[in-house]
Enzyme design. Structure first.
Site, PDB file in Angstrom:
ATOM      1  CG  HIS A   1      -0.451   0.044   2.527  1.00 28.51           C
ATOM      2  ND1 HIS A   1      -0.122   1.227   3.156  1.00 28.51           N
ATOM      3  CD2 HIS A   1      -0.199  -0.937   3.431  1.00 28.51           C
ATOM      4  CE1 HIS A   1       0.315   0.968   4.377  1.00 28.51           C
ATOM      5  NE2 HIS A   1       0.290  -0.332   4.569  1.00 28.51           N
TER       6      HIS A   1
ATOM      7  CG  HIS B   1       0.506   2.763  12.536  1.00 30.51           C
ATOM      8  ND1 HIS B   1      -0.713   2.223  12.913  1.00 30.51           N
ATOM      9  CD2 HIS B   1       0.733   2.305  11.269  1.00 30.51           C
ATOM     10  CE1 HIS B   1      -1.193   1.470  11.930  1.00 30.51           C
ATOM     11  NE2 HIS B   1      -0.331   1.509  10.926  1.00 30.51           N
TER      12      HIS B   1
ATOM     13  CG  ASP C   1       2.666   0.349   7.811  1.00 25.09           C
ATOM     14  OD1 ASP C   1       2.217  -0.295   6.835  1.00 25.09           O
ATOM     15  OD2 ASP C   1       1.958   0.722   8.758  1.00 25.09           O
TER      16      ASP C   1
ATOM     17  CD  GLU D   1      -3.266  -1.371   5.311  1.00 26.32           C
ATOM     18  OE1 GLU D   1      -3.422  -2.359   6.049  1.00 26.32           O
ATOM     19  OE2 GLU D   1      -2.673  -0.335   5.686  1.00 26.32           O
ATOM     20  CD  GLU D   2      -1.376   2.333   7.442  1.00 26.10           C
ATOM     21  OE1 GLU D   2      -2.106   1.836   8.318  1.00 26.10           O
ATOM     22  OE2 GLU D   2      -0.179   2.037   7.321  1.00 26.10           O
TER      23      GLU D   2
ATOM     24  CG  ASP E   1       1.042  -3.796   4.920  1.00 27.27           C
ATOM     25  OD1 ASP E   1       1.899  -2.953   5.297  1.00 27.27           O
ATOM     26  OD2 ASP E   1      -0.164  -3.705   5.201  1.00 27.27           O
TER      27      ASP E   1
END
Length: 455
Positions: free
Chosen positions: A277, A422, A289, A323-324, A351
């Site tokens: 992603h 994140h 990520d 995606e997130e 991922d």
């Protein structure tokens, strides 16, 4: 006649060995190309340092789409296009702030608003704080919640060696926690970050409001500050917390999956999808990520072309949107594939970070997994030792639900992933070039074998 039959039997027995030798040499050529001439690391540097954060709806998202289109064209895709989809547009709106207050003591807290959360407004919210260790305790103390800020101090389970299990266990406090607290009158929520890191970086991520209850501000708290706040509350039950976030949700906007295609020579109607992603959370560069997964997927295409391979099936590289905080890209890709009557033969996703590859997880039939495991000796020289049932990825999941497409997900070593997941520490410098490239080697090897032998 007997001698001729004996010779034929020997040749038949030797065929699998000869085939494996041929495959070993072909995979060695793939590995040499990636390890000596690889472009993934430099592509990741450009994505992270020149584009940076690329949350859905942000200016970075559009810059990333342009980067993806250009990089796929340069890597040899026959055709590259943008597949439009509507994406959510949440903005942080400025620096998130918080501090805890007890008599004669103010303590600053390092926080990040959770994705999709509402803000407090310019004045912020100050209220007594109540420490809640889990949802069972929330239910037991529900009469105490009204008018307070709930602090979920649910800790990552360090006993779980497979850290994605710990993340799945703790994630419900980020996803469900705000609405479950709002049900009993909470005015805001703090969540202990979903991490086992040793630093104080807060880890954001999406939350999901239940529309039956008020939407209240929600933020993640760094681990060191979470422990400090827990100690402060333990020493003084009259502790209060001030939170200020300016987050808000704007109307949906247009985003795109970026797709590069390489046409198959024998079964062009059968599509193999490889992807990661393109979006990332806003505090950092989204290197692991999922910048890593994007550049590894592109590298599969580039390397197979570079060694002169001609695929039987059509190979598509897909850099998925959103995606997130919405999964709109993966959903759109499957919806359009169904509308066009496409045949989706296999899908592979990366991922889980650009760390040392350890294995692949598969969503396939038992017979298909048995066939895949026959290839195990071909992966072991490159660090992959596990070919197990259970795996895929969020963005390719809709293909399985729509077409029952067999899926696979690259499974790197996960011990460091949630240190940076994140968080502001997910930057280019956290990625090791060699580890990133080895992931691409194994992905390319798997695609070569699936394309050559089928499932």
């Amino acid at each position: 006649m007997i001698r001729r039959m004996f010779t034929c039997c020997l040749l038949a027995a030797a065929l699998p060995v000869l085939a494996q030798q041929e495959d070993s040499l072909r995979i060695r050529a793939i590995a040499d190309e990636i390890l000596e001439n690889g472009k993934a690391y430099e592509s990741l540097r450009v994505l992270t340092k020149q584009v940076g954060a690329r949350l859905a709806g942000s200016p970075g998202m559009y810059k990333a789409e342009a980067w993806g289109k250009k990089t796929l064209e340069q890597s040899g895709a026959d055709k590259v296009w943008l597949q439009e989809c509507m994406v959510p547009h949440w903005v942080r709106g400025g620096k998130d702030q918080a501090y805890a207050s007890a008599p004669a003591k103010n303590m600053p807290l390092d926080i990040l608003a959770l994705g999709g959360s509402v803000g407090t407004g310019a004045k912020g919210v100050k209220a007594p704080v109540i420490l809640i260790n889990n949802f069972d305790e929330l239910e037991q103390r529900k009469e105490e919640i009204s008018g307070k800020i709930v602090f979920y101090n649910y800790k990552f389970n360090n006993k779980l060696v497979k850290t994605f299990l710990a993340y799945g266990d703790a994630g419900k406090y980020r996803g469900q926690g705000p609405s479950r607290a709002a049900k009993y009158g909470a005015v805001a929520v703090l969540v202990r970050s979903m991490s086992n890191a040793a630093d104080n970086n807060p880890h954001t991520g999406g939350t999901n409001y239940n529309d039956s209850f008020p939407k209240i501000p929600a933020a993640a708290l760094g681990l060191i500050d979470a422990d400090r706040l827990a100690s402060l509350i333990g020493a003084n039950k009259n502790t209060s917390v001030f939170i200020k976030t300016m987050a808000k949700m704007l109307p949906d906007t247009v985003g795109h999956n970026v797709i590069g295609e390489w046409k198959g020579t024998e079964f062009p109607e059968q599509i193999i999808t490889i992807g990661g992603h393109l979006d990332s959370w806003d505090p950092a560069e989204g290197a692991h990520d999922d910048g890593a997964g994007c550049v590894q997927s592109i590298e599969v295409l580039r390397a197979l072309k570079a060694i002169g391979y001609r695929p039987k099936r059509t190979i598509r590289i897909v850099l998925f949107a959103n995606e997130e905080n919405g999964l709109r890209g993966g959903t759109k890709y499957a919806e359009e594939a169904k509308a066009k009557g496409e045949q989706h033969y296999f899908a592979l996703e990366s991922d889980a970070g650009g760390f040392t590859p350890r294995g692949f997880g598969f969503t396939v039939s038992a017979d298909q997994l048995t066939k895949i495991r026959q290839w195990a000796p071909l992966f072991t020289p490159y660090g992959v030792h596990e070919l197990n049932m259970g795996g895929g990825g969020a963005d390719i999941g809709p293909l399985n639900r729509t077409f029952q497409t067999p899926l696979a997900g690259l499974q790197p070593d996960s011990q460091r992933y949630f240190d940076i997941h994140h968080a502001r520490s997910d930057v280019f410098e956290a990625v090791n070039k060699r580890e990133l490239e080895l992931g691409a080697v194994n992905m390319a090897a798997l695609i070569y074998l699936v394309d050559k032998y089928g499932l």
